[in-house]
Design a protein around this motif. Structure first.
Motif, short mmCIF file in Angstrom:
data_model
loop_
_atom_site.label_atom_id
_atom_site.label_comp_id
_atom_site.label_asym_id
_atom_site.label_seq_id
_atom_site.Cartn_x
_atom_site.Cartn_y
_atom_site.Cartn_z
N PHE A 1 -7.14 3.74 4.98
CA PHE A 1 -6.78 2.39 4.29
C PHE A 1 -7.94 1.42 3.83
O PHE A 1 -7.96 0.49 3.44
CB PHE A 1 -6.09 1.61 5.55
CG PHE A 1 -4.79 2.45 6.07
CD1 PHE A 1 -3.75 2.65 5.49
CD2 PHE A 1 -4.74 2.96 7.40
CE1 PHE A 1 -2.73 3.52 6.05
CE2 PHE A 1 -3.90 3.53 8.08
CZ PHE A 1 -2.87 3.69 7.20
N ALA A 2 -9.25 2.09 4.03
CA ALA A 2 -10.27 1.38 3.83
C ALA A 2 -10.57 1.55 2.24
O ALA A 2 -10.02 2.62 1.61
CB ALA A 2 -11.18 2.14 4.58
N ARG A 3 -11.05 0.58 1.33
CA ARG A 3 -11.66 0.65 0.28
C ARG A 3 -12.90 0.38 0.14
O ARG A 3 -13.56 -0.54 0.79
CB ARG A 3 -10.57 -0.41 -0.62
CG ARG A 3 -9.49 -0.14 -1.22
CD ARG A 3 -8.93 -1.22 -1.94
NE ARG A 3 -8.81 -2.33 -1.10
CZ ARG A 3 -7.62 -3.19 -1.12
NH1 ARG A 3 -6.49 -2.85 -1.73
NH2 ARG A 3 -7.56 -4.30 -0.36
N GLY A 4 -13.57 1.36 -0.26
CA GLY A 4 -15.04 1.39 -0.58
C GLY A 4 -15.84 1.05 0.76
O GLY A 4 -16.82 0.34 0.83
N GLY A 5 -15.12 1.92 1.80
CA GLY A 5 -15.80 1.63 2.95
C GLY A 5 -15.46 0.28 4.01
O GLY A 5 -15.67 0.25 5.21
N LEU A 6 -14.62 -0.75 3.28
CA LEU A 6 -14.46 -1.78 3.65
C LEU A 6 -13.10 -1.59 4.26
O LEU A 6 -12.18 -1.17 3.57
CB LEU A 6 -14.47 -2.87 3.01
CG LEU A 6 -15.76 -3.22 2.31
CD1 LEU A 6 -15.58 -4.45 1.25
CD2 LEU A 6 -16.46 -3.76 3.46
N LEU A 7 -12.95 -1.87 5.68
CA LEU A 7 -11.59 -1.63 6.28
C LEU A 7 -10.64 -2.66 5.70
O LEU A 7 -10.66 -3.73 5.43
CB LEU A 7 -11.64 -1.84 7.66
CG LEU A 7 -12.33 -0.99 8.48
CD1 LEU A 7 -12.66 -1.20 10.17
CD2 LEU A 7 -11.53 0.34 8.61
N ASP A 8 -9.33 -2.24 5.59
CA ASP A 8 -8.18 -3.02 5.03
C ASP A 8 -7.23 -3.14 6.29
O ASP A 8 -6.23 -2.64 6.39
CB ASP A 8 -7.61 -2.35 4.01
CG ASP A 8 -6.65 -3.24 3.49
OD1 ASP A 8 -6.25 -4.51 3.82
OD2 ASP A 8 -5.72 -2.67 2.38
N GLU A 9 -7.80 -4.30 7.21
CA GLU A 9 -6.92 -4.54 8.42
C GLU A 9 -5.22 -4.83 8.02
O GLU A 9 -4.37 -4.93 8.87
CB GLU A 9 -7.54 -5.70 9.12
CG GLU A 9 -8.82 -4.91 9.83
CD GLU A 9 -9.14 -5.49 11.22
OE1 GLU A 9 -8.64 -6.52 11.57
OE2 GLU A 9 -9.93 -4.81 11.84
N ARG A 10 -5.27 -5.48 6.81
CA ARG A 10 -3.98 -6.18 6.55
C ARG A 10 -2.96 -4.85 6.28
O ARG A 10 -1.67 -4.89 7.13
CB ARG A 10 -3.94 -6.92 5.26
CG ARG A 10 -2.53 -7.46 5.18
CD ARG A 10 -2.69 -8.58 3.84
NE ARG A 10 -3.80 -9.39 4.08
CZ ARG A 10 -3.93 -10.38 2.90
NH1 ARG A 10 -3.42 -10.19 1.66
NH2 ARG A 10 -4.94 -11.12 3.11
N THR A 11 -3.35 -3.94 5.74
CA THR A 11 -2.57 -2.77 5.38
C THR A 11 -2.25 -2.10 6.78
O THR A 11 -1.45 -1.60 7.26
CB THR A 11 -3.09 -1.63 4.48
OG1 THR A 11 -3.45 -2.58 3.07
CG2 THR A 11 -2.29 -0.69 3.94
N GLU A 12 -3.36 -2.17 7.44
CA GLU A 12 -3.38 -1.32 8.91
C GLU A 12 -2.25 -2.02 9.92
O GLU A 12 -1.51 -1.54 10.33
CB GLU A 12 -4.73 -1.50 9.67
CG GLU A 12 -5.71 -0.37 9.14
CD GLU A 12 -6.89 -0.47 9.95
OE1 GLU A 12 -6.85 -0.29 11.13
OE2 GLU A 12 -8.12 -0.69 9.40
N ARG A 13 -2.34 -3.39 9.70
CA ARG A 13 -1.42 -3.90 10.52
C ARG A 13 0.06 -3.80 10.21
O ARG A 13 1.02 -3.49 10.84
CB ARG A 13 -1.64 -5.49 10.37
CG ARG A 13 -2.58 -5.98 11.36
CD ARG A 13 -2.38 -7.46 11.74
NE ARG A 13 -3.46 -7.88 12.57
CZ ARG A 13 -4.74 -8.06 12.02
NH1 ARG A 13 -4.94 -8.24 10.87
NH2 ARG A 13 -5.67 -8.57 13.04
N ARG A 14 0.21 -3.67 8.61
CA ARG A 14 1.75 -3.30 8.19
C ARG A 14 2.01 -2.09 8.54
O ARG A 14 3.19 -1.90 8.99
CB ARG A 14 1.51 -3.61 6.50
CG ARG A 14 3.02 -3.40 5.87
CD ARG A 14 2.69 -3.67 4.46
NE ARG A 14 1.71 -2.79 3.58
CZ ARG A 14 1.96 -1.53 3.64
NH1 ARG A 14 2.86 -1.05 3.94
NH2 ARG A 14 1.04 -0.97 2.85
#
Lengths: 338, 494
Positions: free
Chosen positions: B357-370
């Protein structure tokens, strides 16, 4: 159970099955052999590079004198680590005891009565702080690392408060005459270290106190189930570490003729390093006073050799760091084997 | 000494245990894993305090507040493994806590001599009092533990599965010692899984199930085995197993183990699991069941044999390789091995796949939560709040987090170790249904449980395991709980 083991009598893997050499090296004396060899190598290096300046009775006494104060702290630390704990506060406590022992008011009382007052106060302060550490850790269930880290900060601050950030000169002639003297050319401080080491060895290896310390570090639950009062024992172990910090404080007052809050800075780290290099397991359950003494001697001899060769303290620090890592790596290999 | 009796009620893991022990008798405690036997003996030994109930010692009510108090009363205890210190010698372990000393100074020669005498009395002269306990075999440690219990002046000695690590000759020796003790009027509380041992030395039996005594003080000689097994297993209403859809015979084999072995633990394990199939491993604690799962998962390095996932051989000892091949493990110790307790639900759910779910090493917590929210809804996880920390959840919901983790990851092979441990009765049926649904979606599932009933109800096929060997492999419907217990008890005793 499979049938092939059923016919064989229970065979403990005891010493008899091992090769004599392996047995020698896995025994408590054997583990020290590596340290003795290391110490000899350093001595040879010292003799080659320093020549007569190194191989000199006066220089040997210098090495031992430098080793004596941190050595006493390391003996106390050996007990704490063997019991599976850690004491980060010993350096600060040392500083605090030198302040209390040399306060103007205390020295005034000592002048009217005896310099023993100074010694007694320093020891009591060390013991008291150790008791506090122990109670917080054992009964308050605070992790030893945090409890003693708090004490490291707190005791140093208390030393500054009590001493008003001043340095007190030790002027009592009796105190100086006793602690700065020597016996057959051996300084009293070195003799004190030797006595503490011998006492520590006896306590760890020959008394119920030492036995229970090892048991708690080796398997705390087992010790509890066997009927050892683990909490009370841990308080005693930390009190012992505080007491040795107090003894080291008295020695520091004698060597520097002063009491100040910065005495003993970073001693906790040196002491831990010496104990672990000596072969005491950092996770507890196995402790060796002999190893700690060798660890102390290795460090101070190394410092001496470096100083004779005019190497900077920065280089010394780097080399010490490397030695610590190598020693711990070797220890882990040993721990895996058993 | 006249009759002793003990009764408990309301200790957390114990709910109403009644039994009494007479001088000179061997009183056996029988019960499945988790029935409360260990808790019971720890309470007697003073290591746990009872929350309720009454304890009578020689007719007087007593409170055993500490291990020292138990020892002073005359209760000696041999724990299964806990109670020896590896770094000390045999003699040091035997006298730990009551060292032979004067003013704190040890009498080393005297204690070595006393230790030798104790060991000789136990028929183990070959053990040196100076040997380091860490170097001893498990049997050796057991003997040290027994010598320790006998080093006190005991009237009652508790033995927790003393024969588990002994071979037949050593067991015979143990029985001889037990007979000696009872001849002196010492009472023995003997805990064992092995019925035939109990038949040999037991006088009376108390059976525990789910923390309560289902029968107390039955005479050994007059109680038939089927009756004992019935008392041990009972019938619980909680286990509602969903019907299993038949597995297509041409379904691909997703997991295959051949001749898998872990030295000293198990050997020659062959098993295969097809897509959509649930295979169970049944056996007692210590039979090697959990280790088999952990070895397949790569958490332990096999000493022989291969594991294939979807036809490809896995590198032994590599969890990473197993996970990449699509294997997921829901471990036995959920709290210590499975969950990061203080992290929120959503991070626990995405733990194995957050990089996706991460983009370029940055976590995408919104997608994780979804993603986590979708799982929460699908699995009916409660509370339905992705930000709640995992610690606050019930056992059943924590188990659902682990299942959700592997669902998100897209696991092909799921290894479940004790999926219902610590899960309350209501949530069990949900977990079982979930496991079935995962199978129907094409996952290959291998499940281990100490509750034989659970393995039989959940699995299509069952491997019965004892002492690290597969005794038999059958369809679950061809086996009853009684059969399995019978096999296992015979198998371990062989």
């Amino acid at each position: 159970m499979t049938t092939d083991t059923a016919s064989a009598p229970p065979q403990p893997r005891s010493g008899a099955e091992r090769s004599p050499l392996r047995k020698l090296f896995s025994g408590s004396a054997g583990r020290s052999i590596g340290l003795v060899v290391a110490l000899l190598v350093i001595c040879v290096a010292g003799a080659v590079s320093g020549g007569d300046r190194f191989v000199d009775f006066g220089n040997v006494i210098t090495i031992l004198s430098q080793a004596s104060i941190i050595g006493v702290v390391a003996i106390g630390m050996t007990f704490v680590i063997t019991a599976g704990g850690i004491d980060l506060s010993v350096g600060s406590v040392l500083g605090l005891t030198t302040i209390v022992g040399s306060l103007t008011a205390v020295q005034a009382v000592a002048a009217d009565s005896s310099w023993l007052v100074m010694v007694l106060l320093a020891l009591l302060v060390g013991l008291g702080v150790g008791l506090v550490n122990g109670v917080v850790i054992a009964y308050g269930n605070v992790v030893a690392f945090m409890a003693t880290l708090a004490m490291l900060v707190g005791a140093r601050g208390l030393a500054e408060l009590v001493g008003e950030r001043r340095t007190f000169v030790v002027s009592d002639p009796g105190f100086k005459a006793f602690f700065r003297g020597d016996l057959f050319g051996v300084p009293v401080l070195v003799i004190m270290f030797a006595l503490v080491a011998i006492g520590g060895w006896f306590l760890l290896n020959r008394t119920t106190f030492g036995r229970r310390t090892v048991a708690i570090g080796g398997n705390r639950e087992a010790a509890r189930l066997a009927g050892v009062n683990v909490k009370r024992h841990l308080v005693a172990v930390y009190a012992l570490a505080g007491l040795t910090a107090g003894i080291a404080g008295v020695m520091m007052m004698a060597r520097t003729n002063s009491g100040t809050s910065t005495h003993g800075l970073l001693y906790e780290l040196d002491a831990i390093a010496m104990v672990v290099i000596g072969g005491t397991l950092l996770i507890g359950g196995r402790g060796t006073i002999m190893g700690t003494v060798l660890g102390v001697l290795i460090f101070s001899t190394l410092t001496n050799v470096f100083t004779l060769n005019n190497l900077s303290t920065s280089v010394q620090a780097v080399v010490k760091g490397v030695i610590i890592v190598v020693a711990v790596l070797l220890q882990q290999r040993f721990a895996k084997r058993t | 000494m006249r009759g002793l009796s003990k009764a408990f009620a309301g200790v957390r893991a114990l709910r109403g245990v009644d039994f009494d022990v007479l001088p000179g008798e061997v009183h056996c405690l029988l019960g499945q894993n988790g029935a409360g036997k260990s808790t019971l003996i720890k309470t007697l030994a003073g290591a746990h305090r009872p929350d309720g109930g009454e304890l009578l010692w020689e007719g007087e009510p007593v409170e055993i507040g500490s291990t020292t108090a138990a020892i002073e009363l005359g209760i000696g205890t041999m724990y299964q493994e806990l109670d020896v210190v590896d770094g000390l010698t045999v003699a040091e372990n035997i006298f730990l806590g009551h060292e032979r000393s004067t003013g704190g100074v040890l009498h080393r020669r005297a204690s070595a001599k006393a230790a030798s005498e104790l060991l000789a009395r136990l028929g183990h002269r070959e053990l040196s009092p100076h040997a380091e306990v860490g170097d001893l075999s498990p049997a050796g440690k057991q003997i040290v533990s027994m010598a320790r219990a006998l080093s006190h002046d005991v009237k009652l000695i508790i033995m927790d599965e003393p024969s588990a690590v002994l071979d037949s000759e050593e067991v015979a020796n143990l029985f001889r010692v037990v007979e000696q003790l009872t001849a002196q009027g010492i009472a023995v509380v003997y805990i064992s899984h092995r019925l035939e041992e109990i038949r040999r030395i037991g006088d009376r039996i108390t059976v525990l199930k789910d923390g309560a005594s289902t029968a107390s003080g039955l005479p050994v000689a007059e109680t038939p085995t089927p009756e004992l097994i019935r008392l041990m297993t009972g019938r619980s209403v909680a286990n509602v197993f969903p019907p299993a859809a038949p597995v297509a015979p041409d379904a691909p084999v997703l997991l295959e183990a051949e001749g898998l072995a872990l030295r000293g633990v198990f050997e020659g394990v062959d098993l295969s699991v097809r897509a959509g199939e649930v295979v169970g491993l049944a056996g007692l604690v210590g039979s090697g069941r959990s280790e088999i799962l952990e070895t397949i998962y790569g958490a332990r390095k096999s000493t022989a044999g291969t594991v294939k996932v979807d036809g490809r051989v896995l590198r032994p000892g590599s969890v990473d390789a197993a996970v990449r091949a699509g294997v997921g493990l829901s471990p036995e110790e959920r709290k210590s091995q499975g969950l990061i307790l203080d992290e929120p639900i959503f991070r626990n759910v995405t733990l194995s796949s957050f990089a996706r779910f991460a983009r370029g090493g940055l976590l995408d917590e919104r997608t994780e939560r979804r993603v986590a929210r979708e799982q929460i809804d699908a699995l009916e996880l409660r509370p339905a709040d992705p930000d709640r920390s995992a610690r606050t959840l019930s056992g059943g919901n924590q188990q659902k987090i682990l299942l959700a983790r592997w669902l998100v990851h897209g696991t092909k092979v799921l290894l479940l170790d004790e999926p219902s441990r610590g899960v309350d009765v209501g949530a069990r049926a949900e977990i079982y249904a979930l496991i079935r649904r995962l199978a129907e979606a094409g996952t290959a599932i291998l499940v281990v449980s100490s509750e034989i009933e659970e393995v039989l109800g959940l699995a299509d096929r069952v491997h019965v395991i004892a002492d690290g060997r597969v005794l038999t492999e059958r369809d679950a419907s061809d086996l009853t709980e009684h059969d399995v217990l019978d096999l296992v008890l015979k198998g371990t005793a062989a």
